[in-house]
Design a protein around this motif. Structure first.
Motif, PDB file in Angstrom:
ATOM      1  N   THR A 132       2.296  -1.610   8.942  1.00 36.16           N
ATOM      2  CA  THR A 132       3.757  -1.687   8.767  1.00 36.16           C
ATOM      3  C   THR A 132       4.381  -0.384   8.279  1.00 36.16           C
ATOM      4  OG1 THR A 132       3.473  -2.579   6.537  1.00 36.16           O
ATOM      5  CG2 THR A 132       3.723  -4.168   8.357  1.00 36.16           C
ATOM      6  N   THR A 133       3.578   0.657   8.142  1.00 36.41           N
ATOM      7  CA  THR A 133       4.108   1.964   7.742  1.00 36.41           C
ATOM      8  C   THR A 133       3.644   3.007   8.758  1.00 36.41           C
ATOM      9  OG1 THR A 133       2.180   2.526   6.370  1.00 36.41           O
ATOM     10  CG2 THR A 133       4.010   1.348   5.276  1.00 36.41           C
ATOM     11  N   ASP A 134       4.105   4.211   8.584  1.00 38.71           N
ATOM     12  CA  ASP A 134       3.711   5.310   9.462  1.00 38.71           C
ATOM     13  C   ASP A 134       2.575   6.146   8.885  1.00 38.71           C
ATOM     14  OD1 ASP A 134       5.644   4.634  11.344  1.00 38.71           O
ATOM     15  OD2 ASP A 134       7.180   5.832  10.348  1.00 38.71           O
ATOM     16  N   PHE A 135       1.968   5.684   7.790  1.00 35.07           N
ATOM     17  CA  PHE A 135       0.915   6.458   7.147  1.00 35.07           C
ATOM     18  C   PHE A 135      -0.396   6.359   7.917  1.00 35.07           C
ATOM     19  CE2 PHE A 135       3.717   5.400   3.493  1.00 35.07           C
ATOM     20  CZ  PHE A 135       4.098   6.694   3.193  1.00 35.07           C
ATOM     21  N   ALA A 136      -1.173   7.451   7.866  1.00 35.65           N
ATOM     22  CA  ALA A 136      -2.487   7.475   8.512  1.00 35.65           C
ATOM     23  C   ALA A 136      -3.531   6.781   7.641  1.00 35.65           C
ATOM     24  CB  ALA A 136      -2.913   8.915   8.778  1.00 35.65           C
ATOM     25  N   SER A 137      -3.342   6.853   6.333  1.00 33.88           N
ATOM     26  CA  SER A 137      -4.235   6.165   5.399  1.00 33.88           C
ATOM     27  C   SER A 137      -3.447   5.824   4.143  1.00 33.88           C
ATOM     28  CB  SER A 137      -5.460   7.022   5.060  1.00 33.88           C
ATOM     29  OG  SER A 137      -5.071   8.203   4.396  1.00 33.88           O
ATOM     30  N   MET A 138      -4.032   4.976   3.322  1.00 30.84           N
ATOM     31  CA  MET A 138      -3.342   4.524   2.113  1.00 30.84           C
ATOM     32  C   MET A 138      -4.263   4.657   0.906  1.00 30.84           C
ATOM     33  SD  MET A 138      -0.264   3.381   2.911  1.00 30.84           S
ATOM     34  CE  MET A 138       0.216   2.501   1.451  1.00 30.84           C
ATOM     35  N   GLU A 139      -3.680   5.038  -0.214  1.00 34.92           N
ATOM     36  CA  GLU A 139      -4.347   4.976  -1.512  1.00 34.92           C
ATOM     37  C   GLU A 139      -3.630   3.879  -2.277  1.00 34.92           C
ATOM     38  OE1 GLU A 139      -4.204   8.733  -3.505  1.00 34.92           O
ATOM     39  OE2 GLU A 139      -5.514   9.688  -2.039  1.00 34.92           O
ATOM     40  N   VAL A 140      -4.355   2.841  -2.620  1.00 27.49           N
ATOM     41  CA  VAL A 140      -3.732   1.680  -3.250  1.00 27.49           C
ATOM     42  C   VAL A 140      -4.361   1.446  -4.619  1.00 27.49           C
ATOM     43  CG1 VAL A 140      -3.151  -0.764  -2.998  1.00 27.49           C
ATOM     44  CG2 VAL A 140      -3.404   0.662  -0.960  1.00 27.49           C
ATOM     45  N   THR A 141      -3.513   1.266  -5.615  1.00 25.37           N
ATOM     46  CA  THR A 141      -3.989   0.861  -6.938  1.00 25.37           C
ATOM     47  C   THR A 141      -3.534  -0.574  -7.163  1.00 25.37           C
ATOM     48  OG1 THR A 141      -2.011   1.748  -8.010  1.00 25.37           O
ATOM     49  CG2 THR A 141      -3.934   3.185  -7.926  1.00 25.37           C
ATOM     50  N   TYR A 142      -4.408  -1.331  -7.775  1.00 23.69           N
ATOM     51  CA  TYR A 142      -4.138  -2.747  -8.003  1.00 23.69           C
ATOM     52  C   TYR A 142      -4.056  -3.019  -9.502  1.00 23.69           C
ATOM     53  CZ  TYR A 142      -5.407  -3.279  -3.117  1.00 23.69           C
ATOM     54  OH  TYR A 142      -5.449  -3.165  -1.759  1.00 23.69           O
ATOM     55  N   THR A 143      -3.051  -3.814  -9.879  1.00 21.94           N
ATOM     56  CA  THR A 143      -2.938  -4.250 -11.264  1.00 21.94           C
ATOM     57  C   THR A 143      -2.675  -5.749 -11.281  1.00 21.94           C
ATOM     58  OG1 THR A 143      -0.574  -3.717 -11.292  1.00 21.94           O
ATOM     59  CG2 THR A 143      -2.064  -2.050 -12.166  1.00 21.94           C
ATOM     60  N   VAL A 144      -3.064  -6.357 -12.379  1.00 21.85           N
ATOM     61  CA  VAL A 144      -2.834  -7.782 -12.571  1.00 21.85           C
ATOM     62  C   VAL A 144      -1.786  -7.940 -13.660  1.00 21.85           C
ATOM     63  CG1 VAL A 144      -3.876  -9.965 -13.290  1.00 21.85           C
ATOM     64  CG2 VAL A 144      -5.186  -8.363 -11.884  1.00 21.85           C
ATOM     65  N   ASP A 145      -0.774  -8.740 -13.375  1.00 22.72           N
ATOM     66  CA  ASP A 145       0.290  -9.030 -14.336  1.00 22.72           C
ATOM     67  C   ASP A 145       0.523 -10.536 -14.325  1.00 22.72           C
ATOM     68  OD1 ASP A 145       2.566  -9.306 -15.867  1.00 22.72           O
ATOM     69  OD2 ASP A 145       3.755  -7.841 -14.753  1.00 22.72           O
ATOM     70  N   ALA A 146       0.016 -11.203 -15.329  1.00 21.19           N
ATOM     71  CA  ALA A 146       0.093 -12.666 -15.395  1.00 21.19           C
ATOM     72  C   ALA A 146       1.528 -13.166 -15.527  1.00 21.19           C
ATOM     73  CB  ALA A 146      -0.744 -13.175 -16.559  1.00 21.19           C
ATOM     74  N   SER A 147       2.471 -12.262 -15.849  1.00 23.40           N
ATOM     75  CA  SER A 147       3.859 -12.704 -16.005  1.00 23.40           C
ATOM     76  C   SER A 147       4.529 -13.015 -14.667  1.00 23.40           C
ATOM     77  CB  SER A 147       4.674 -11.666 -16.772  1.00 23.40           C
ATOM     78  OG  SER A 147       4.859 -10.501 -15.992  1.00 23.40           O
ATOM     79  N   ILE A 148       3.969 -12.488 -13.572  1.00 20.71           N
ATOM     80  CA  ILE A 148       4.521 -12.907 -12.283  1.00 20.71           C
ATOM     81  C   ILE A 148       3.825 -14.204 -11.891  1.00 20.71           C
ATOM     82  CG2 ILE A 148       5.143 -10.568 -11.572  1.00 20.71           C
ATOM     83  CD1 ILE A 148       2.846 -10.555  -9.641  1.00 20.71           C
TER      84      ILE A 148
END
Length: 164
Positions: A132-148
């Motif tokens: 869904t983007t024009d990027f060739a690759s992605m760097e993704v960081t994941y976090t957990v937030d129990a408030s959502i």
């Protein structure tokens, strides 16, 4: 003024890297140097200290980095110290890293979820982000937030997709 220092030196380093074909090498060096500099607060204090002579700072930079990193990076640090911008070295490296990612078409995203995601879920998210983007690759960081309550909050640059 601070932003101008970042862009001036960062863009100069990027231009040099592109001209010399050393983009990947300088990118890897910049990543490593950010970590080294952030872990060595004493070195940053020395480079920022107004009462330490520029020549002494230059000698310190040469003693620590010469032979360990590229001459281009040592040269950048030396010039920055001579121009009293030693306190901005980490900011310049961060700017350079962002610009290299832009040149290499690498997207940077952060994903926040209510619970920890599995490896398969992370792979699915990364695949969908690339589709869904024009990027060739992605760097993704994941976090957990129990408030959502559920779903995901995905941030790419200044864009936010909130499906929580």
């Amino acid at each position: 003024m601070a932003r101008q220092v970042e862009t001036t030196y960062g863009d100069a380093l990027l231009e040099l890297a592109l001209e010399e074909g050393s983009l990947n090498m300088l990118y890897e060096e910049a990543l490593a140097l950010v970590t080294v500099l952030q872990e060595n607060e004493e070195l940053l204090r020395i480079l920022k200290h107004p009462q330490i002579d520029k020549d002494e700072k230059r000698k310190i930079v040469d003693n620590i980095f010469k032979g360990r990193v590229s001459k281009d990076m040592v040269g950048l640090f030396g010039i920055m110290v001579e121009k009293d911008h030693g306190s901005k070295i980490v900011d310049v490296l961060h700017y350079f890293i962002r610009q290299v990612k832009r040149v290499k078409n690498i997207g940077v995203a952060s994903v926040t979820s209510a619970v920890a995601l599995t490896g398969a879920q992370k792979a699915s998210i990364e695949k969908r982000l690339l589709e869904t983007t024009d990027f060739a690759s992605m760097e993704v960081t994941y976090t957990v937030d129990a408030s959502i309550i559920g779903g995901l909050v995905i941030r790419i640059d200044d864009r936010v997709v909130d499906s929580s």
